[in-house]
Every structure is written in C-alpha cells, then in structure tokens.
Scaffold this active site. Structure first.
Site: not given
Length: 512
Positions: A198, A256
């Site tokens: 993330d 990401e």
C-alpha cells in the site's frame, strides 16, 4: 491474472453480514472456475477498521472479524491445492492509533525513542497551536493532529497523511524497517506468495517537511510534485524489502505507485526493487480510442526501460466501477465488456477487482447512515467516498442479500436490481458478462496467439484502435458511434455479436 478480493464484500461465512476469509475459502471453486492465477486480498490484519483495515494495530495477526490466523492458513491450503497463489495487502506507511507503538508514543515524552518511531513535531505559532506545516490529509482536513501530553497539556503534533487514526511511521528510524522485515518473513513463512504494498510511493518524507506549494488535495488526485510522496529515499526502502523477498524465490511484490512520470515510475520496478507496480492509466482513461491508445503506450513505455512487465487494471476498491465510469446503463456495460477484452489482450499482469466479472456498477445512492468510508466524515458529509464500489457481491437467489450472507443483511446494502447479476444467474446464461470473462481468461491463458511481450499498432478507422501481439492475436476496439468493418481474420471472441464481419459500436473483438 490476479483477482482482487475485498474481503468485507466477497462472501460471509459466519452470518454477521461482513465478508471474511472463510467466505473466500468457500468460494475457491468459483475462483478456480473463473480461471484466476492468484488472489490479492485487501487488509485482514488486526485493525479497529477506521479505514477498512488499512489502519493496522497488529501486522502479524489476522483480525477476528475475518476469522483469525486459522482461517488464513485454511484459505492458503485450499488455494494452493487449486494452484492459486495468495498475496496479501501490507501497509508500511502508517499504523493504527491502537498499535502498541503509538500507544507508547502518546505516553512518552517528546524526543523519546517511542515517539521517534512516528513523525512527531512541535507546532508553529503561539504555544505551538498551529500545525508544523500546511500539508493536508488525503481524506480532508489537516495532515496533523495535536496530542495531549501525559501532564494534560496540549503538546506535539503527529503526521497522518491519511486519517487521524493512521499515524505515519518514521522510516528514517531503523527500528521501523527491521519490524517490517519481521512482518514480511512472518507471512512468507506461513505460505503467503507475496504482497501488494500500500502507498508504495510513500514512506520516505522530504528533509525538513517543507510546506506544499499547492495544498488542495483529494482522493486519487495526484501530482508528481507533491512532497508527501515519491521522495528519492523510498527506493532504498524498496531495495531493503527486495532483499527479504529474494530469500523466497516464489514470492512477488506489487506496489501501489501513483506516479505519472515514466522515468520516475520505472525506478520502482528496477531489478532490485518491486517486481510489479500498479499503473492506473487505463483505469483513469475515458472511453475514447485516442485516450485508451495513449494510456497503453504510456504504460508500456513506463516499464520498457527497466525490463519490467506492465500491469493493467480497470477498477479497484478505491476507483469508481468501470460500468458506471463509462456511462452507466447498457452503454456502460457494453463499454466495460469491450475494455476488459482490450485489457486481457495486452502483455503483462492483469488485476481484476471482485465483481467486475459480474458487470456490477457503482452504487451511488447508498443511504447516508450506511456510509463507512472516512472520506464521508472528514469532508463534512460533502463527499460520499468509496463505499459505492465496495458493495458486497450477489451470489444467488432473487432477493438481497443474494447469498452473500446467511444473516439478515450485509454490511452495505445490495441493490434489489442486482437479481439478474448474481453469479448463479450469469453462470446459467451463455452470453452473460461472467461467461464472457470466463471464456476470455481461458483463451488468454491457453492460446499461443497471446505470446510476446510487446504490441504493434494496427491501422484502424477514426474512433477505433487495433493492435497485434507477436503471437498473432489482433485486438480491435470500436469506440466510435457506429459499426466498423473488421480486418481479415477469424473472430476468436467478441464482446458483442458480430454480423457480416462488422463490429458494433462500444465493442471489442479478438481475431487470429
């Protein structure tokens, strides 16, 4: 092909209305039938759930909400029996305020080792009453929250680029990196096949935390000059992560990465950093031939210089579903089916968000009292947030909650009009969106025409695009207002009926 599972919304095995890992395991036969190679499971670690699990209080445990560690072990075993790999979401940029480290930081003094795990600063102005800089939170409001010191007086401020419940970690502190390495090895030793990381362009902060020149901020609106992200120091962090994964040759890291510049994007997937990085250009592009072609070209160029595979996705748990994004209704559905075929015709890794294969739209009229996304509260109830793309999947039957749960209701309500979009209904219909996905995924994985790591653009009419894979596949997208004549070749698959070698508007076809 990766299949993204948003666990709260996939399938509920214990009747509480919230999806869990037991539900994922029970539906593994469906995932095998669909033809997926690997799962990406959104966060299921211990969390107070202030931001859908992205506020982690214990990164080396599974939240009881999702079934605990035993449920993950059973899921991994079931997936591996079916030759499906399992990747997990990890959150290195921040923790929960309920993480023991942050609790200790609040109890400790300014400058203490406990506070140095996070980013605490004295405030500006009289008595330090103003935030240390002008950074905004992605979720609205300032990116700083002032704490009350143990003596009861207003004290320092801590940084949270996301919600106040998500304090940013200080990656300049060796203890932070060492603990994350421990987390990586914990899950890899349990049989996990890799991680989606993330905010992989976060973590590293600029020296001195300078003010932003432009302080307006919004979810999914990004700028390469934003000092909160994409700082050079992040690459040393990824190289350190890679050294751990290199001890597990089967494992993959997927970042990401919201970075526009091709050169800077490519830096994240150099041979000693991430294996893959999400490129969101296709998901951000409107349904036009020129736009789609530019997104594809840009995405390929972003990784070609470092020899990494490209990645493709049309939606995820943060992005409006493609059926809605392409216009909604029948037109949106036709365009979403066509774009799926374009995506699967491209070389590289494809990420499919759960429910896309059912042609689900966004649900933008959820009752206000049902909304859970922190964006709703942080924006003063002016932005509804991402709940509309997180509504649970309909599995069977004719009434909500459509087999998602044995309980009376699901955590977000499922629209009654989804009765014809259930997995059960679509598996019984030859020309359903689910049937189209199954066939397209199977062809992509078995036909030799999909070979090759590049594409060649093919001549096409205005408002259309066509490209050829080295193996011989030709993909045609008709984004014009009327039917077009297809080039020579046998139609392998089309997203809409082809008559007299003419492809309708808002459709795509594969030819060999």
């Amino acid at each position: 092909m990766f299949y993204q599972v948003y666990p709260r919304s996939f399938a509920d095995s214990d009747g509480d209305g919230i999806g869990d890992l037991g539900g994922v395991r029970e539906k593994m036969g469906y995932l095998e039938l669909l033809g997926v190679d690997a799962l990406w499971i959104c966060p299921v670690m211990r969390s107070p759930q202030a931001d859908g699990g992205y506020d982690v209080s214990d990164p080396r445990d599974i939240d009881p909400l999702f079934g605990g560690l035993a449920a993950l072990d059973e899921l991994i075993a079931e997936a591996h029996d079916r030759e499906i790999k399992v990747t997990m979401d990890l959150v290195p940029n921040h923790t929960s305020v309920e993480h023991p480290w942050f609790t200790a930081a609040l109890e400790a003094a300014p400058g203490s080792p406990e506070r140095q795990r996070y980013i605490f600063r004295d405030g500006k102005g009289a008595d330090g009453a103003e935030p240390p800089n002008n950074w905004p939170s992605i979720f609205g409001g300032p990116a700083w929250t002032r704490v009350t010191e143990p003596d009861g007086e207003p004290g320092q401020w801590y940084l949270h680029i996301f919600a106040p419940e998500q304090p940013d970690l200080n990656w300049d502190n060796p203890e932070v990196a060492a603990d994350f390495e421990k987390t990586l090895r914990f899950w890899l030793d349990r049989g996990v096949d890799g991680f989606r990381i993330d905010v992989a362009h976060g973590m590293a902060k600029p020296e001195g935390l300078p003010d932003m020149a432009k302080v307006e901020t919004k979810m999914l609106v990004h700028d390469d000059d934003d000092p909160r992200f994409n700082n050079p120091g992040v690459h040393a962090i990824h190289r350190r992560i890679r050294t751990v994964l290199d001890d597990y040759p089967h494992a993959v890291s997927i970042g990401e990465v919201w970075v526009d510049d091709n050169v800077r994007f490519g830096e994240y997937v150099r041979p000693d950093e991430l294996h893959l990085a999400f490129n969101f250009r296709l998901a951000e592009t409107p349904f036009t031939a020129d736009g789609v072609r530019a997104a594809i070209t840009h995405s390929l160029e972003a990784v070609s210089g470092v020899g990494a595979p490209p990645t493709w996705t049309l939606s995820n748990h943060d992005i409006e579903r493609e059926v809605t994004r392409y216009g909604g209704g029948r037109t949106g559905m036709e365009r979403a089916r066509a774009m799926m075929m374009v995506e699967l015709a491209l070389p590289g890794a494809v990420f499919l968000y759960n429910g896309a294969e059912l042609g689900l739209p966004n649900v933008d009229d959820l009752p206000e009292d049902a909304l859970r996304d922190p964006v709703w509260e942080r924006s003063g109830h002016t932005e509804r947030g991402r709940d509309g793309c997180r509504v649970p999947l309909p599995w069977e039957g004719t009434q909500a909650p459509f087999g998602f749960t044995d309980g009376a209701s699901s955590w977000l309500p499922i629209p009654a009009e989804w009765a014809d979009r259930t997995v059960e209904a679509q598996l019984e219909t030859l020309h359903s969106t689910l049937s189209l996905y199954r066939l397209a995924i199977d062809l992509r994985g078995t036909r030799p025409e999909f070979a090759g790591a590049r594409i060649e653009w093919y001549g096409s009419p205005d408002g259309c695009l066509a490209f050829r894979r080295p193996g011989g596949l030709v993909c045609v997208l008709n984004a014009s207002d009327g039917p077009i004549q297809l080039p020579p070749g046998e139609v392998l698959l089309a997203s809409a009926p082809v008559s007299d070698d003419r492809l309708p508007a808002n459709a795509a076809a594969w030819l060999v």
